[in-house]
Design an enzyme around this catalytic site. Structure first.
Site, short mmCIF file in Angstrom:
data_model
loop_
_atom_site.label_atom_id
_atom_site.label_comp_id
_atom_site.label_asym_id
_atom_site.label_seq_id
_atom_site.Cartn_x
_atom_site.Cartn_y
_atom_site.Cartn_z
N CYS A 172 0.79 -1.20 -0.11
CA CYS A 172 0.09 0.16 0.19
C CYS A 172 0.83 1.38 -0.10
CB CYS A 172 -0.74 -0.01 1.19
SG CYS A 172 -2.08 1.44 1.17
N CYS A 175 -0.66 4.09 2.03
CA CYS A 175 -0.58 4.13 3.43
C CYS A 175 0.98 4.47 3.96
CB CYS A 175 -0.70 2.69 3.85
SG CYS A 175 -2.20 1.81 3.07
N ASP A 176 1.95 3.91 3.18
CA ASP A 176 3.43 3.69 3.51
C ASP A 176 4.37 4.78 2.91
OD1 ASP A 176 2.51 1.93 5.09
OD2 ASP A 176 3.08 0.21 4.14
#
Ligand code: NAP
Length: 353
Positions: A172, A175-176
């Site tokens: 992801c 997300c990261d």
């Protein structure tokens, strides 16, 4: 109906689950929704509560939420007498997490009861159905069930990939990708579909260069996404290559990847601090194996065309868990609506509503 038997239990909290809940609640079915347990391992696998949209940034293709300055759209399009009652006053389109929180709130406003836990086992062999939660030992009973557990991102399955999960390996980017370890350093994204292209585009905001590694010489992504990625000067597409090994060490985590060419026998290594997967999804149906008919990839089968019925009467499926083709937020929401209507009609036909 007995006091203890739920009329409709909805399992899952993406667009399908919340839309099913909104419709079921408005139909006075008093739905109970399990949104998933708040466990780190679920987030690591990309299957936390609120689903995949909760891991994205701006959502540009959900009707009703144009990208850009939403306040300006409303200011221009809506008469002042109505506009004053409208939210939101924000300068950007809706984000995935915002959209999911809005859907969750909308479902709760109509009376949906929400439990932050997993259903880990089901018994559909007789009615009422039985459902077992992760927490506690007792089984719930339900007259009808809507499965909306979605799908999660795939990994390549390399030992080196598991070794560096959360130390540079991620499925992801959104997300990261903004983490300090990836900033101004090269990143690798694997895949050739919309997810991979979107991840590469997103990462290019932080990375010095993004290598998009694809096993063929043609992307599968939509043409708009292909145009965008080809115009992005920070993205270099590495055609005809597969990953043999994620390279790294204990101190730094991921340091790169070893690639093999699919067109000849050559190999090469890329340096990178991030290794991102964009290679498709697996439906979250492990707890339903042997209980409902699935296709070879584990997606639930709809047994009647354009109805959300599964192989068990009274159990319905909505969203990505039953969709290996479209997999869009709007199609998930649409089938969530269908599942609630199908459940309502079925309960009516059984004299249960
Ligand atoms: P996808 O379309 O199935 O693409 C998966 C990609 O990964 C393909 O290019 C595939 O290669 C590659 N791949 C699969 N297994 C691999 C392996 N073991 N090693 C190397 N490469 C591998 O999946 P997706 O990109 O997640 O998209 C799924 C659906 O969601 C699509 O319908 C897509 O349109 C939609 N989506 C939409 C948006 C958006 O609208 N903004 C964003 C993301 C996803 P091959 O091409 O060679 O098969």
């Amino acid at each position: 109906m007995s006091e203890n038997i739920e009329n409709v239990v909805i399992i899952g909290s993406g667009p399908a689950g919340w839309t099913a809940a909104i419709y079921a609640a408005r139909a006075n079915l008093n739905p109970l929704l399990f949104e998933g347990a708040d466990l780190q391992e679920h987030y690591d696998l990309g299957r936390g509560p609120l689903g995949q949209l909760a891991m994205t940034t701006e959502v540009e293709n959900f009707p009703g939420f144009p990208s850009g300055d939403l306040s300006a759209y409303l200011d221009n399009a809506i008469d002042d007498s109505l506009r004053q009652y409208m939210a939101p006053h924000q300068k950007h389109g809706v984000s995935g997490p915002e959209l999911m929180e809005l859907m969750r709130q909308q479902a709760k406003n109509f009376g949906t009861r929400v439990i932050t836990d997993d259903i880990i086992e089901v018994d559909f062999s007789e009615r009422p159905f039985k459902l077992k939660r992760l927490e506690g030992d007792e089984w719930l009973t339900a007259n009808s069930v809507i499965i909306a557990t979605g799908a999660r991102a795939n990994y390549l399955g390399l030992e080196s990939e598991s070794k560096y999960k959360n130390r540079g390996v991620s499925a992801c980017a959104v997300c990261d990708g903004a983490l300090p370890r990836f900033r101004q350093k090269p990143a690798i994204v694997v895949g050739g579909g919309d997810s991979a292209v979107e991840e590469a585009d997103y990462l290019s905001k932080f990375s010095s260069v993004v290598y998009l590694v694809h096993r063929r010489d043609e992307l599968r992504a939509s043409s708009a996404m292909i145009d965008r990625i080809k115009a992005n000067k920070k993205v270099e597409i590495v055609w005809n290559h597969v990953v043999e090994e994620v390279l790294g060490n204990d101190k730094d985590g991921v340091t790169g990847a070893k690639l093999a060419c699919t067109a000849d026998d050559s190999k090469k290594e890329l340096e990178a601090s991030g290794f991102f997967l964009g290679i498709g999804h697996t439906p979250n149906t492990d707890f339903l194996k042997g209980k409902l008919d699935m296709n070879d990839a584990g997606y639930l089968k709809w047994t009647i065309p354009f109805r959300t019925n599964t192989s068990v009467e009274g159990v319905f499926a909505a969203g990505d868990v039953a969709d290996d083709n479209y997999r869009q937020a709007i199609t998930a929401a649409g089938t969530g609506c269908m599942a609630a209507l199908d459940a309502e009609r079925w309960l009516g036909s059984q004299g249960l509503h």
